[in-house]
Design a protein around this motif. Structure first.
Motif, PDB file in Angstrom:
ATOM      1  N   ILE A  96      -9.480   4.820   6.447  1.00  0.00           N
ATOM      2  CA  ILE A  96      -8.800   3.990   5.451  1.00  0.00           C
ATOM      3  C   ILE A  96      -7.333   3.805   5.813  1.00  0.00           C
ATOM      4  O   ILE A  96      -6.767   2.708   5.667  1.00  0.00           O
ATOM      5  CB  ILE A  96      -8.936   4.613   4.053  1.00  0.00           C
ATOM      6  N   VAL A  97      -6.679   4.852   6.293  1.00  0.00           N
ATOM      7  CA  VAL A  97      -5.279   4.733   6.696  1.00  0.00           C
ATOM      8  C   VAL A  97      -5.130   3.693   7.801  1.00  0.00           C
ATOM      9  O   VAL A  97      -4.231   2.832   7.759  1.00  0.00           O
ATOM     10  CB  VAL A  97      -4.728   6.099   7.144  1.00  0.00           C
ATOM     11  N   VAL A 101       2.564   7.748  13.778  1.00  0.00           N
ATOM     12  CA  VAL A 101       1.402   6.899  14.076  1.00  0.00           C
ATOM     13  C   VAL A 101       1.317   5.744  13.085  1.00  0.00           C
ATOM     14  O   VAL A 101       1.118   4.587  13.463  1.00  0.00           O
ATOM     15  CB  VAL A 101       0.107   7.739  14.051  1.00  0.00           C
ATOM     16  N   VAL A 102       1.485   6.068  11.794  1.00  0.00           N
ATOM     17  CA  VAL A 102       1.404   5.032  10.762  1.00  0.00           C
ATOM     18  C   VAL A 102       2.520   4.014  10.931  1.00  0.00           C
ATOM     19  O   VAL A 102       2.292   2.793  10.841  1.00  0.00           O
ATOM     20  CB  VAL A 102       1.459   5.681   9.360  1.00  0.00           C
ATOM     21  N   LEU A 143      -3.420   2.141  -3.627  1.00  0.00           N
ATOM     22  CA  LEU A 143      -3.041   3.543  -3.498  1.00  0.00           C
ATOM     23  C   LEU A 143      -4.141   4.283  -2.761  1.00  0.00           C
ATOM     24  O   LEU A 143      -5.309   4.211  -3.147  1.00  0.00           O
ATOM     25  CB  LEU A 143      -2.825   4.177  -4.871  1.00  0.00           C
ATOM     26  N   LYS A 144      -3.750   4.989  -1.696  1.00  0.00           N
ATOM     27  CA  LYS A 144      -4.692   5.843  -0.977  1.00  0.00           C
ATOM     28  C   LYS A 144      -4.220   7.288  -1.156  1.00  0.00           C
ATOM     29  O   LYS A 144      -3.296   7.737  -0.502  1.00  0.00           O
ATOM     30  CB  LYS A 144      -4.731   5.455   0.512  1.00  0.00           C
ATOM     31  N   ALA A 146       0.832  -1.204   0.000  1.00  0.00           N
ATOM     32  CA  ALA A 146       0.000   0.000   0.000  1.00  0.00           C
ATOM     33  C   ALA A 146       0.862   1.247   0.000  1.00  0.00           C
ATOM     34  O   ALA A 146       1.958   1.265   0.573  1.00  0.00           O
ATOM     35  CB  ALA A 146      -0.931   0.015   1.212  1.00  0.00           C
ATOM     36  N   SER A 147       0.345   2.294  -0.633  1.00  0.00           N
ATOM     37  CA  SER A 147       1.014   3.592  -0.686  1.00  0.00           C
ATOM     38  C   SER A 147       0.016   4.660  -0.274  1.00  0.00           C
ATOM     39  O   SER A 147      -1.047   4.800  -0.890  1.00  0.00           O
ATOM     40  CB  SER A 147       1.527   3.865  -2.103  1.00  0.00           C
ATOM     41  N   ILE A 148       0.352   5.413   0.767  1.00  0.00           N
ATOM     42  CA  ILE A 148      -0.504   6.489   1.282  1.00  0.00           C
ATOM     43  C   ILE A 148       0.167   7.804   0.911  1.00  0.00           C
ATOM     44  O   ILE A 148       1.265   8.111   1.384  1.00  0.00           O
ATOM     45  CB  ILE A 148      -0.691   6.372   2.800  1.00  0.00           C
TER      46      ILE A 148
END
Length: 490
Positions: free
Chosen positions: A214-215, A238-239, A178-179, A150-152
C-alpha cells in the motif's frame, strides 16, 4: 490495574463513509504488546483497494474544496468535542494496540485535541493577501487545496500522528487517504467514525490498511498529489525518493538519536527526573526520546540521581511495553553488545517479568555508562527505554558528538548558565532544541520537524509550516478601469 485485553472485530477499510471489505484474502494478526494476545485480524490491502479509496476522495473533492473554509472548520469544532467526550475509549484503544500506559495514552489523545484546536484556527491564518500594485491594478494571493493527499502513519502514536495531518489537510480543503501502521490499525477506524459523526462528508477521509504494498501504491498513484510519512529514516528515504520521483510533494519524517548534554552546573534533581522521563516515556518509542546523554565534566552526582529516578520506572506499572517481540529482542541486543564492548550497565532492564503479562513485550529502563561514540548504541536509533551515557571534558567535545550524528531531530542542554545554553542553541545540529527540557516538542502553533536525516522535504508536518505543504498559491491580477493612467507596471 490494566484493563483486560479486548477482542475487536475484523479491521476493515473505510471508503466513501463506509467500512468495506477488500479484494484480498491476506490478513495480518494485530497483537496487543501488553499480553501478546491477538486483538483483531487486518486485511493486507493492495493497489485495487487504494484505487477505490482514491476514486472516492476524487469524487468528494470538488464539493469539499468549494465549501468555504469557515464552514469546513465547523466539522472540526464538533469533532474536537467528540474527542473530549470519548477520551477514555480512545485512550484505551491506544493502550491496547500500542502498549503505552493509560496515562501516556490519555496524553496522546490530549495532544490530538490540541492539534484539532489549531486546525480550527486556520481560517484566521490563511486569509488571502491583496494590494493595489499600480493605479487601478490589484494583485491578490489565495491558498488553494492540492486535491487528494495521503498520510502514512507509524505505530508509536496511533492517535496523535494521524492528527498531525488529518485536521490541517482537511480544513484546508483537501481529501485524504490515511494509511495507519499495520501494527496499530484500531485507532484509525475510530477516528474515521467520529469524523463522520461530526459531519465530515463521505469520501473526504478514507482509510486503507496494509503494509509495504500500500505504501508503494500511494507513492505511485497518479491522482495523489502529496504524501506525508512518519517512520524510520530508512523507509522515510525510500518513500521520499519514490513519491518525488512520481512528481508528488512529500514530507517524510525519519528516526532520531537525540542528545542530552548535561553540564556540571545543571540542577541535579530536575535534570535527573527530566532525563529519566525523556529516555523512558512511551517505552522510548518516540522520535523525541533522549537516548544519548553526553556528560560534560564532573556530573557523577547527577548520574547517581538519574539511576535512582530510573529505578522508580517499573514495567507494567508506569512503563508500557514495546511494540513487538522483535522490537524487544532488538533493543536488548543493543544493550548486550554495548556491555560486551566495554560499557558499564548501571541499570539493567533486560527480560523483566510483569505479573499477569508474562507474554507481553517489556524492556525495563536501562542506563549504560561509559559508552564510546564508536559503539552502535551511541549512534543508532534503539527505540526503547535505554540511555547511553558518553563522557567528555568540554562542551565543545560534547557538541562534536551531537553534530556528528546523521540525525537531527532534537537536542537538549541542562545547565544554569544562560550563556552556555545559548551556545548550544546556536551550535547544535537539530531542528528542535531544549534547555532544561528533555523532550522539547513544540506546542501549537509552532511546528514539529527535525534536520538532517530526521526529515526529508520542505516544510514541517504540523503548525503554521504545514499550511504551505497542504496548499498551493493562486495569484490573481485584476484591472477594471480602462480610463486609469497606466505605466510599466500596468
Amino acid at each position: 490495574m490494566e484493563a483486560e485485553t479486548v477482542k475487536y472485530p475484523v479491521v476493515r477499510n473505510y471508503v466513501a463513509g463506509q467500512f468495506v471489505d477488500t479484494e484480498t484474502a491476506n490478513t495480518l494478526s494485530v497483537e496487543s504488546p501488553l499480553t501478546g494476545e491477538v486483538l483483531a485480524e487486518m486485511p493486507l490491502s493492495g493497489a485495487v483497494a487504494l484505487d477505490t479509496a482514491v476514486q472516492a476522495a476524487t469524487a468528494a473533492f470538488p464539493a469539499w474544496s468549494a465549501t468555504p473554509i469557515k464552514e469546513r472548520v465547523q466539522v472540526f469544532y464538533r469533532y474536537k468535542a467528540l474527542l473530549e467526550r470519548h477520551m477514555a475509549e480512545l485512550s484505551e484503544l491506544v493502550h491496547q494496540e500500542n502498549g503505552k500506559t493509560l496515562d501516556e495514552a490519555r496524553a496522546e489523545v490530549e495532544k490530538a485535541i490540541e492539534l484539532t484546536e489549531f486546525a480550527c484556527s486556520l481560517p484566521q491564518l490563511v486569509a488571502g493577501e491583496v494590494m493595489e500594485v499600480s493605479k487601478g491594478v490589484e494583485c491578490r494571493i489565495e491558498k488553494r487545496p492540492l486535491g487528494v493527499v495521503a498520510s502514512i502513519a507509524p505505530f508509536n502514536f496511533p492517535n496523535m500522528v494521524p492528527h498531525w495531518t488529518i485536521p490541517n489537510a482537511l480544513v484546508l480543503g483537501n481529501c485524504m487517504i490515511l494509511k495507519p501502521s499495520e501494527l496499530v490499525p484500531l485507532s484509525a477506524m475510530r477516528i474515521a467514525e467520529l469524523l463522520k459523526e461530526a459531519g465530515l462528508p463521505d469520501g473526504v477521509l478514507n482509510v486503507v490498511n496494509g503494509d509495504r504494498e500500500i505504501v508503494e501504491a500511494i507513492c505511485d498513484h497518479p491522482a495523489i498529489q502529496a504524501v506525508s510519512f512518519v517512520g524510520s529514516t530508512r523507509i522515510a528515504q525510500v518513500v521520499y525518493r519514490r513519491a518525488t520521483a512520481n512528481l508528488k510533494r512529500c514530507v517524510a519524517l525519519g528516526g532520531a538519536k537525540n542528545h542530552l548534554l548535561v553540564l556540571p552546573d545543571a540542577h541535579a534533581d530536575m535534570t535527573a527526573s527530566n532525563v529519566a522521563a525523556s529516555m523512558s516515556g512511551c517505552a522510548g518509542q518516540r522520535c523525541m526520546a533522549g537516548s544519548a546523554m553526553v556528560a560534560v565534566g564532573s556530573v557523577d552526582h547527577i548520574i547517581s540521581k538519574l539511576v535512582e529516578e530510573a529505578r522508580k520506572i517499573v514495567p507494567g506499572q508506569n512503563l508500557g511495553s514495546v511494540i513487538s517481540r522483535q522490537a524487544k529482542e532488538r533493543i536488548e541486543r543493543y544493550i548486550t553488545e554495548a556491555e560486551q564492548a566495554g560499557a558499564t550497565v548501571l541499570l539493567d532492564g533486560r527480560n523483566p517479568t510483569v505479573a499477569g503479562h508474562e507474554n507481553g513485550y517489556y524492556v525495563g529502563p536501562t542506563v549504560i555508562d561509559y559508552v564510546t561514540p564508536d559503539m552502535a548504541i551511541a549512534s543508532e536509533e534503539v527505540f526503547g527505554p535505554v540511555l547511553a551515557i558518553m563522557r567528555t571534558n568540554t562542551l565543545e567535545e560534547a557538541l562534536c558528538i551531537e553534530n556528528a550524528s546523521n540525525y537531527g531531530n532534537a537536542a537538549a542542554v541542562f545547565t544554569q548558565s544562560g550563556g552556555l545554553a545559548r551556545y548550544v542553541m546556536e551550535n547544535a545540529s537539530a531542528g528542535m532544541i531544549g534547555v532544561n527540557i528533555g523532550v522539547p516538542v513544540p506546542r501549537e502553533p509552532f511546528s514539529f520537524g527535525g534536520w538532517n536525516e530526521s526529515k526529508f522535504g520542505a516544510c514541517d508536518i504540523t503548525g503554521k509550516s504545514s499550511i504551505e505543504f497542504w496548499t498551493q498559491m493562486k495569484k490573481v491580477t485584476t484591472k477594471w478601469n480602462p480610463e486609469s493612467r497606466t505605466n510599466w507596471m500596468s
